[in-house]
Design a protein around this motif. Sequence first.
Motif, PDB file in Angstrom:
ATOM      1  N   ARG A   1       8.579  12.899  -3.010  1.00 40.07           N
ATOM      2  CA  ARG A   1       7.823  11.974  -2.410  1.00 40.07           C
ATOM      3  C   ARG A   1       7.042  12.631  -1.046  1.00 40.07           C
ATOM      4  O   ARG A   1       6.065  12.374  -0.980  1.00 40.07           O
TER       5      ARG A   1
ATOM      6  N   VAL B   1      -0.582  -1.148  -0.156  1.00 39.48           N
ATOM      7  CA  VAL B   1       0.061  -0.164  -0.022  1.00 39.48           C
ATOM      8  C   VAL B   1      -0.697   1.111  -0.583  1.00 39.48           C
ATOM      9  O   VAL B   1      -1.246   1.043  -1.559  1.00 39.48           O
TER      10      VAL B   1
ATOM     11  N   PHE C   1     -10.592   0.210  -1.603  1.00 37.30           N
ATOM     12  CA  PHE C   1      -9.976  -1.406  -1.853  1.00 37.30           C
ATOM     13  C   PHE C   1      -9.791  -1.963  -0.596  1.00 37.30           C
ATOM     14  O   PHE C   1      -9.965  -3.278  -0.826  1.00 37.30           O
TER      15      PHE C   1
ATOM     16  N   PHE D   1       1.570   6.281   3.225  1.00 40.20           N
ATOM     17  CA  PHE D   1       2.763   7.077   3.920  1.00 40.20           C
ATOM     18  C   PHE D   1       1.883   8.397   4.193  1.00 40.20           C
ATOM     19  O   PHE D   1       2.611   9.010   4.787  1.00 40.20           O
TER      20      PHE D   1
ATOM     21  N   LEU E   1       3.719   3.376   5.822  1.00 41.23           N
ATOM     22  CA  LEU E   1       4.799   2.845   5.026  1.00 41.23           C
ATOM     23  C   LEU E   1       5.036   3.848   3.476  1.00 41.23           C
ATOM     24  O   LEU E   1       3.973   4.041   2.805  1.00 41.23           O
ATOM     25  N   ASP E   2       6.296   3.770   3.342  1.00 39.98           N
ATOM     26  CA  ASP E   2       6.609   4.255   2.061  1.00 39.98           C
ATOM     27  C   ASP E   2       6.937   3.056   1.155  1.00 39.98           C
ATOM     28  O   ASP E   2       7.564   2.063   1.329  1.00 39.98           O
ATOM     29  N   VAL E   3       6.176   3.195  -0.138  1.00 36.01           N
ATOM     30  CA  VAL E   3       6.225   2.156  -1.245  1.00 36.01           C
ATOM     31  C   VAL E   3       7.608   1.999  -1.302  1.00 36.01           C
ATOM     32  O   VAL E   3       8.197   0.736  -1.782  1.00 36.01           O
TER      33      VAL E   3
ATOM     34  N   PRO F   1       0.652   4.593  -5.906  1.00 37.20           N
ATOM     35  CA  PRO F   1       2.053   4.527  -5.062  1.00 37.20           C
ATOM     36  C   PRO F   1       3.227   4.455  -5.938  1.00 37.20           C
ATOM     37  O   PRO F   1       4.424   5.051  -5.640  1.00 37.20           O
TER      38      PRO F   1
HETATM   39  C1  SAM Z   1      -4.911   8.316  -5.634  1.00 33.47           C
HETATM   40  S1  SAM Z   1      -4.627   7.460  -3.888  1.00 33.47           S
HETATM   41  C2  SAM Z   1      -5.261   5.758  -4.062  1.00 33.47           C
HETATM   42  C3  SAM Z   1      -5.839   5.223  -2.815  1.00 33.47           C
HETATM   43  C4  SAM Z   1      -6.390   3.676  -3.029  1.00 33.47           C
HETATM   44  N1  SAM Z   1      -5.316   2.795  -3.144  1.00 33.47           N
HETATM   45  C5  SAM Z   1      -7.359   3.761  -4.352  1.00 33.47           C
HETATM   46  O1  SAM Z   1      -6.781   3.244  -5.252  1.00 33.47           O
HETATM   47  O2  SAM Z   1      -8.517   4.101  -4.373  1.00 33.47           O
HETATM   48  C6  SAM Z   1      -2.818   7.339  -3.682  1.00 33.47           C
HETATM   49  C7  SAM Z   1      -2.417   6.848  -2.309  1.00 33.47           C
HETATM   50  O3  SAM Z   1      -1.126   6.745  -2.317  1.00 33.47           O
HETATM   51  C8  SAM Z   1      -0.543   7.235  -1.318  1.00 33.47           C
HETATM   52  N2  SAM Z   1       0.908   7.248  -1.442  1.00 33.47           N
HETATM   53  C9  SAM Z   1       1.513   8.230  -2.234  1.00 33.47           C
HETATM   54  N3  SAM Z   1       2.680   8.117  -2.519  1.00 33.47           N
HETATM   55  C10 SAM Z   1       3.244   6.857  -1.779  1.00 33.47           C
HETATM   56  C11 SAM Z   1       4.313   6.317  -1.239  1.00 33.47           C
HETATM   57  N4  SAM Z   1       5.515   6.842  -1.822  1.00 33.47           N
HETATM   58  N5  SAM Z   1       4.372   5.402  -0.481  1.00 33.47           N
HETATM   59  C12 SAM Z   1       2.995   5.075  -0.053  1.00 33.47           C
HETATM   60  N6  SAM Z   1       1.855   5.565  -0.394  1.00 33.47           N
HETATM   61  C13 SAM Z   1       1.882   6.645  -1.062  1.00 33.47           C
HETATM   62  C14 SAM Z   1      -1.083   8.281  -0.832  1.00 33.47           C
HETATM   63  O4  SAM Z   1      -1.145   9.007   0.291  1.00 33.47           O
HETATM   64  C15 SAM Z   1      -2.583   8.198  -1.140  1.00 33.47           C
HETATM   65  O5  SAM Z   1      -3.179   7.498   0.070  1.00 33.47           O
END
Ligand code: SAM
Length: 273
Positions: A6, A54, A61, A77, A104-106, A126
């Motif tokens: 992660r 998240v 979005f 995160f 925030l971490d999911v 996430p």
């Molecule tokens: C591919 S992007 C998607 C961004 C947006 N939600 C979209 O669909 O356009 C993935 C996002 O998830 C976040 N992310 C990845 N792992 C995560 C975690 N464990 N907790 C929270 N956010 C996370 C990344 O930092 C990134 O901003």
Amino acid sequence: MSLESRSAMRDYYDELGADEWLRLTRDLPGRASFEVHRRFLTRFVRPGARVLEVGAGPGRFTQVLAELGARIVVTDFSPVQLDLNRTYIGGTPAESAVESRELLDVCDPSRFADGEFDVVLAYGGPLSYAFERTDEALLGLLRIARPDGVVVASVMSTLGSWRHLLPGAVGVAAEHGEDANDAVLRTGDLRHVGARHVCQMFRAREVEDLVARCGARVLGASASNWASLGDPAALAELEADPVRWERFLANEVAACAEPGALDGGTHLMFAAR
Ligand SMILES: C[S@@+](CC[C@H](N)C(=O)[O-])C[C@H]1O[C@@H](n2cnc3c(N)ncnc32)[C@H](O)[C@@H]1O
């Protein structure tokens, strides 16, 4: 391993920076995927809904949620992605819909109370970065959604990605061996080939099992693409004509929701309660 993976992905998104803003606009499959995601989300967000976003990234979005009349707690995160969200959304009309921005971490939404949100949105993976903690992560998101609320998420698709990215998969097999490639296909876990970007991909039936293990039910599901991963020249011809493109998108959205198409896109969306 899970924590290591992660935080490696947090570093990845920190380094990716503003490129993430272009992911759903720079090519046609991305633009179609954005529309299919947007229309799926529209089914579940009412004006005035309080939404936890998240993994919001730069805010594609966040903007859609604001247009739907939601109040949004924006989280990610990656500190870089959260700053980019402030950059791209701040100063636009959407900013007035943002209640707060938080890291925030999911896997750990424990700071939020039971049933605080009408909708919890985790688009773009996430849950694909939670690895061994995926069940715990989804359980946490379901807990903070109201009993009549909904968790809307998209994860990476094993079979759709394999089909769409076949040249990459052939290269992976050449570099890491056919056994490692088979392991990725069998488990959806890209860590078998240790790429820079690793994630957990899913089959549609695995998403159904995940939701059921968490004591919830699937209210709706959709692939992110079906025909829009097809012939680039034919698709470009359609996109060039707004009337034909709109008709194509309506057909694409309907196709993506067919049970036989769920594994066909690069991503797989679901809504669960
Ligand atoms: C591919 S992007 C998607 C961004 C947006 N939600 C979209 O669909 O356009 C993935 C996002 O998830 C976040 N992310 C990845 N792992 C995560 C975690 N464990 N907790 C929270 N956010 C996370 C990344 O930092 C990134 O901003």
